[in-house]
Design a protein around this motif. Structure first.
Motif, PDB file in Angstrom:
ATOM      1  N   MET A   5      -7.573 -29.748   4.775  1.00  0.00           N
ATOM      2  CA  MET A   5      -7.612 -28.334   5.148  1.00  0.00           C
ATOM      3  C   MET A   5      -8.484 -27.543   4.167  1.00  0.00           C
ATOM      4  SD  MET A   5      -4.494 -25.539   5.479  1.00  0.00           S
ATOM      5  CE  MET A   5      -3.770 -26.363   6.891  1.00  0.00           C
TER       6      MET A   5
ATOM      7  N   THR B 257      -9.479 -24.694   1.701  1.00  0.00           N
ATOM      8  CA  THR B 257      -8.820 -23.740   0.810  1.00  0.00           C
ATOM      9  C   THR B 257      -9.785 -22.610   0.522  1.00  0.00           C
ATOM     10  OG1 THR B 257      -7.452 -25.457  -0.224  1.00  0.00           O
ATOM     11  CG2 THR B 257      -7.721 -23.399  -1.430  1.00  0.00           C
TER      12      THR B 257
ATOM     13  N   TYR C  66     -10.394 -19.273  -1.713  1.00  0.00           N
ATOM     14  CA  TYR C  66      -9.988 -18.615  -2.941  1.00  0.00           C
ATOM     15  C   TYR C  66     -10.434 -17.152  -2.922  1.00  0.00           C
ATOM     16  CZ  TYR C  66      -9.015 -23.190  -5.025  1.00  0.00           C
ATOM     17  OH  TYR C  66      -8.504 -24.431  -5.305  1.00  0.00           O
TER      18      TYR C  66
ATOM     19  N   GLU D 267     -10.591 -17.727  11.480  1.00  0.00           N
ATOM     20  CA  GLU D 267      -9.650 -17.366  12.545  1.00  0.00           C
ATOM     21  C   GLU D 267     -10.349 -17.368  13.901  1.00  0.00           C
ATOM     22  OE1 GLU D 267      -6.500 -17.081  12.403  1.00  0.00           O
ATOM     23  OE2 GLU D 267      -6.032 -16.757  10.287  1.00  0.00           O
TER      24      GLU D 267
ATOM     25  N   PRO E  15      -7.962 -24.180  10.658  1.00  0.00           N
ATOM     26  CA  PRO E  15      -6.869 -23.915   9.717  1.00  0.00           C
ATOM     27  C   PRO E  15      -7.395 -23.811   8.286  1.00  0.00           C
ATOM     28  CG  PRO E  15      -6.841 -26.211  10.382  1.00  0.00           C
ATOM     29  CD  PRO E  15      -7.886 -25.539  11.228  1.00  0.00           C
ATOM     30  N   TYR E  16      -6.729 -22.995   7.489  1.00  0.00           N
ATOM     31  CA  TYR E  16      -7.125 -22.836   6.089  1.00  0.00           C
ATOM     32  C   TYR E  16      -5.919 -22.398   5.274  1.00  0.00           C
ATOM     33  CZ  TYR E  16      -7.249 -17.803   7.171  1.00  0.00           C
ATOM     34  OH  TYR E  16      -6.911 -16.523   7.562  1.00  0.00           O
ATOM     35  N   HIS E  17      -6.021 -22.635   3.995  1.00  0.00           N
ATOM     36  CA  HIS E  17      -4.990 -22.198   3.051  1.00  0.00           C
ATOM     37  C   HIS E  17      -5.575 -21.102   2.182  1.00  0.00           C
ATOM     38  CE1 HIS E  17      -1.995 -22.113  -0.113  1.00  0.00           C
ATOM     39  NE2 HIS E  17      -2.904 -22.468  -1.006  1.00  0.00           N
ATOM     40  N   MET E  18      -4.875 -19.981   2.111  1.00  0.00           N
ATOM     41  CA  MET E  18      -5.342 -18.859   1.307  1.00  0.00           C
ATOM     42  C   MET E  18      -4.770 -18.982  -0.105  1.00  0.00           C
ATOM     43  SD  MET E  18      -7.073 -16.127   1.273  1.00  0.00           S
ATOM     44  CE  MET E  18      -7.331 -15.135  -0.193  1.00  0.00           C
ATOM     45  N   ARG E  19      -5.646 -19.011  -1.094  1.00  0.00           N
ATOM     46  CA  ARG E  19      -5.238 -19.134  -2.481  1.00  0.00           C
ATOM     47  C   ARG E  19      -5.666 -17.861  -3.218  1.00  0.00           C
ATOM     48  NH1 ARG E  19      -5.764 -19.030  -8.035  1.00  0.00           N
ATOM     49  NH2 ARG E  19      -5.235 -21.015  -9.033  1.00  0.00           N
TER      50      ARG E  19
ATOM     51  N   ASP F  23     -13.674 -27.561   0.809  1.00  0.00           N
ATOM     52  CA  ASP F  23     -13.534 -28.220   2.105  1.00  0.00           C
ATOM     53  C   ASP F  23     -13.801 -29.702   1.892  1.00  0.00           C
ATOM     54  OD1 ASP F  23     -13.357 -28.846   4.779  1.00  0.00           O
ATOM     55  OD2 ASP F  23     -15.349 -28.111   5.294  1.00  0.00           O
TER      56      ASP F  23
ATOM     57  N   ASN G  78      -3.112 -12.559   6.460  1.00  0.00           N
ATOM     58  CA  ASN G  78      -3.217 -13.428   5.289  1.00  0.00           C
ATOM     59  C   ASN G  78      -3.827 -12.727   4.081  1.00  0.00           C
ATOM     60  OD1 ASN G  78      -2.099 -15.762   6.422  1.00  0.00           O
ATOM     61  ND2 ASN G  78      -4.053 -16.329   7.364  1.00  0.00           N
TER      62      ASN G  78
END
Length: 215
Positions: free
Chosen positions: A1, A3, A5, A18, A23-27, A55, A200
């Motif tokens: 996934m 990420t 930053y 979006e 899909p992504y993870h917000m850090r 990625d 997010n």
């Protein structure tokens, strides 16, 4: 996934992800806190600015470059016209103008207002930056007289780039736009992808809520 930053211009990246259904993870990254203690982020971007993405084995910074990477890596997509599309030249122009000609000059004004003594906040540099912004905004206005979106009759990634810049100018220096620009912002920000990205980005959501509250 993937990420992602940081907030700020990272919102452009989240909005595009979006729209593309990736899909992504917000850090989060706290640039105003003890950034030197955030070893994970500084390992990704030793220069210490946002946004950045990871990625797989790919690490990238700079919001527009990240957008172009995602569009190429996970395309084709209707959000990026192909070179044979008549909309392609305008798309390329405004995708980059959103930062280079619009948000970038506003950033110079914002930094001066934050860092300079009050008596030095209005100077030749800020006047120059505002002149640059207004001149590029004239190109935006002319284009919107031709098409409902910045590059064509449909939404593209260039609209993400430009919309972010226009809202940035509204919020940070209180820039007042005309009806055409305001209608454009209303069209682009009504999209479901924009709303999902906002969920997010709490700081950006509060930032935009401030725009609505100031009307």
């Amino acid at each position: 996934m993937i990420t992602l930053y940081g907030e700020g211009r990272g919102f452009r990246v989240a909005w595009l992800l979006e729209e593309m259904g990736r899909p992504y993870h917000m850090r989060p990254v706290d640039l105003l806190g003890d950034l030197e203690k955030d070893s994970e982020f500084l390992a990704i971007n030793p220069a210490g600015f946002i946004p950045a993405i990871v990625d797989g084995d790919t690490v990238m910074v700079e919001s527009i470059a990240i957008m172009e990477y995602l569009l190429a890596r996970y395309g084709p997509t209707p959000f990026a016209p192909t070179p044979d599309d008549p909309a392609f030249p305008a798309y390329q122009q405004f995708l980059h103008m959103g930062e280079a000609g619009l948000a970038g000059p506003i950033n110079a004004i914002v930094a001066t207002h934050i860092l300079a003594p009050e008596t030095e906040r209005e100077n030749r540099t800020t006047e120059w930056a505002l002149d640059i912004f207004r001149s590029r905004l004239g190109l935006v206005s002319r284009q919107l007289a031709r098409t409902p979106y910045i590059a064509a009759d449909h939404f593209t990634a260039a609209d993400i780039s430009v919309t972010y810049a226009l809202q940035f100018a509204q919020r940070t220096i209180g820039f007042t736009f005309g009806a055409a620009e305001l209608d454009y912002i209303e069209r682009t920000t009504a999209r479901a992808g924009y709303q999902r990205a906002m969920d997010n980005f709490p700081a950006t959501k509060a930032w935009v809520a401030g725009l609505a509250g100031s009307k």
